[in-house]
Design an enzyme around this catalytic site. Structure first.
Site, PDB file in Angstrom:
ATOM      1  N   GLU A   4      -3.712   7.351  -3.876  1.00 39.15           N
ATOM      2  CA  GLU A   4      -3.436   6.230  -3.159  1.00 39.15           C
ATOM      3  C   GLU A   4      -3.191   5.110  -4.173  1.00 39.15           C
ATOM      4  OE1 GLU A   4      -6.220   4.783   0.349  1.00 39.15           O
ATOM      5  OE2 GLU A   4      -7.031   3.766  -1.132  1.00 39.15           O
TER       6      GLU A   4
ATOM      7  N   TYR B 189       0.891  -1.113  -0.011  1.00 35.39           N
ATOM      8  CA  TYR B 189       0.001  -0.078   0.066  1.00 35.39           C
ATOM      9  C   TYR B 189       0.862   1.244   0.072  1.00 35.39           C
ATOM     10  CZ  TYR B 189      -3.065   3.785   1.625  1.00 35.39           C
ATOM     11  OH  TYR B 189      -3.524   4.876   1.657  1.00 35.39           O
TER      12      TYR B 189
END
Ligand code: GDP
Ligand code: MN
Length: 383
Positions: free
Chosen positions: A189, A101
């Site tokens: 993101e 991530y």
């Protein structure tokens, strides 16, 4: 304003982040052509503005163009978390060795953008924060210095990526930060950022939220707005220049000023009610704008009472009162109305309301107004 995965990834790519080859389709036939052009296996991905598409059946792997067409047809018919799927992205399928991530958000406490990385990629970061908070590494970025090399190394070491990926990770982190800054984003993101079996880093998912207050600087980005992101009412409000957020309570609130609107919602809750909306009609609101606002509030079937809380500064109470009456004539409200108008031209404003012949419950203090609104919404207050 949220961007779709394919839009976010293209912006990332323009700043040097590697993404899979792919394209978007609105029909199964188009999906087939894209799959043919890509050759080999493709992932067919629903483009809707919610997370967790994978779990909802909105992401499927196709071995052939035939299968891509069939899956696109299925996915294009889906509704995911209430949103219709109008487009699918077809990406060259990647073989995943590891999912990580990488994201940036504005951290209000740090008063800076914060970049976060985690070895637990592919699951929602909120979930990781809850179950395994130590797996998330964070660094705050000084906006004047930008993202520094030592910071990306710190994240890289923190999540335990193999040393051979150091340069690639650094380039991707910088590219993500550049995109974030260039677009006036509040969130950017990549989840997951994958390590492929060939040992390359690749952004297979992308998400961006843009700061609406920065959109005037980016007409090209503003044009990408997906109207499905907003309810009909929210869109109408935005076009009228009103700040409106629909909530699920029963007291419609029409207030001038964001701070006063928040205070009005708080005090409504305090006295046992629930606001049906946040609505800021803004400073110097003219009667047409007030009328639009009231029409929007009354269009919500949950609304059992409307509370007008206006503090006249630049905004004149008589202008607002005229707007309220104009709106009444248009909308014919059938719920109790509570008005608190104070400040500039308050007497004139009250006179306009009194002469209109409409039944209004008046209040002078905010507490009084809120209590009356709560009681009225429960049907416990006679006009
Ligand atoms: P989300 O569920 O809405 O966050 O959508 P993602 O784009 O993150 O996809 C969900 C999951 O699908 C990812 O975490 C991956 O595990 C998987 N996935 C996405 N793209 C690919 C791909 O190209 N190949 C493979 N094998 N899996 C993929
Ligand atoms: Mn994802």
């Amino acid at each position: 304003m949220k961007l779709h995965e394919y839009q976010s990834k293209r912006l990332f790519a323009a700043h040097g982040v590697p993404i899979p080859d792919g394209d978007v389709a609105a029909t199964p036939a188009e999906a087939r052509r894209i799959a043919e052009k890509l050759g080999g296996r493709v992932v067919v991905k629903s483009q809707v503005l919610v997370g967790g598409r994978g779990k909802a059946g909105g992401i499927k792997l196709a071995q052939t163009p035939d299968e891509a067409q069939k899956l696109a047809e299925e996915i294009l018919g889906l509704e995911i978390k209430g949103l219709p799927v109008r487009k699918v992205l077809l990406d060259e399928a990647a073989d995943i060795q590891q999912e990580i991530y990488l994201g940036i958000v504005i951290d209000r406490a740090a008063r800076r953008p914060v970049m976060m990385a985690s070895s637990e990629g592919g699951v929602e970061i909120e979930e990781v924060a809850r179950t395994n908070p130590d797996a998330i590494k964070r660094i705050a970025i000084d906006p004047f210095l930008g993202l520094r090399g030592y910071q990306t190394i710190e994240l890289f070491k923190g999540i335990g990526l193999a040393d051979e990926h150091r340069r690639a990770f650094d380039r991707i982190a910088r590219g993500l930060y550049e995109t974030f800054v260039a677009c006036d984003a509040s969130l950017a993101e990549i989840n997951p950022l994958i390590v492929t079996t060939e040992g390359d880093l690749l952004a297979v998912d992308g998400k961006m939220v843009l700061d609406d207050n920065g959109l005037f600087r980016h007409p090209d980005l503003a044009a990408k707005r997906d109207l499905d992101e907003e309810t009909e009412t929210e869109r109408e409000a935005r076009e009228a220049g009103l700040s409106y957020v629909q909530l699920d309570g029963e007291i419609g609130c029409m207030v001038n000023g964001a701070g006063l609107a928040m205070a009005t919602m708080d005090i409504t809750k305090h006295f046992g009610g629930a606001p049906a909306n946040f609505l800021d009609i803004g400073g110097g609101a003219k009667s047409e704008r007030v009328a639009t606002a009231l029409r929007l509030i009354l269009a919500d079937p949950n609304v059992k009472a409307v509370l007008f809380n206006v503090f006249g500064g630049i905004t004149r109470c008589d202008e607002v009162a005229k707007g309220i009456i104009t709106a009444f004539e248009e909308v014919k409200p059938d719920v109790p109305l509570i008005a608190r108008l104070v400040g500039t031209n308050e007497e004139e404003g009250r006179a306009v309301l009194a002469e209109s012949g409409y039944e209004l419950i008046t209040a002078t203090t905010l507490a009084d107004a809120a209590q009356k609104a709560v009681a009225a919404a429960r049907g416990e207050l006679e006009v």
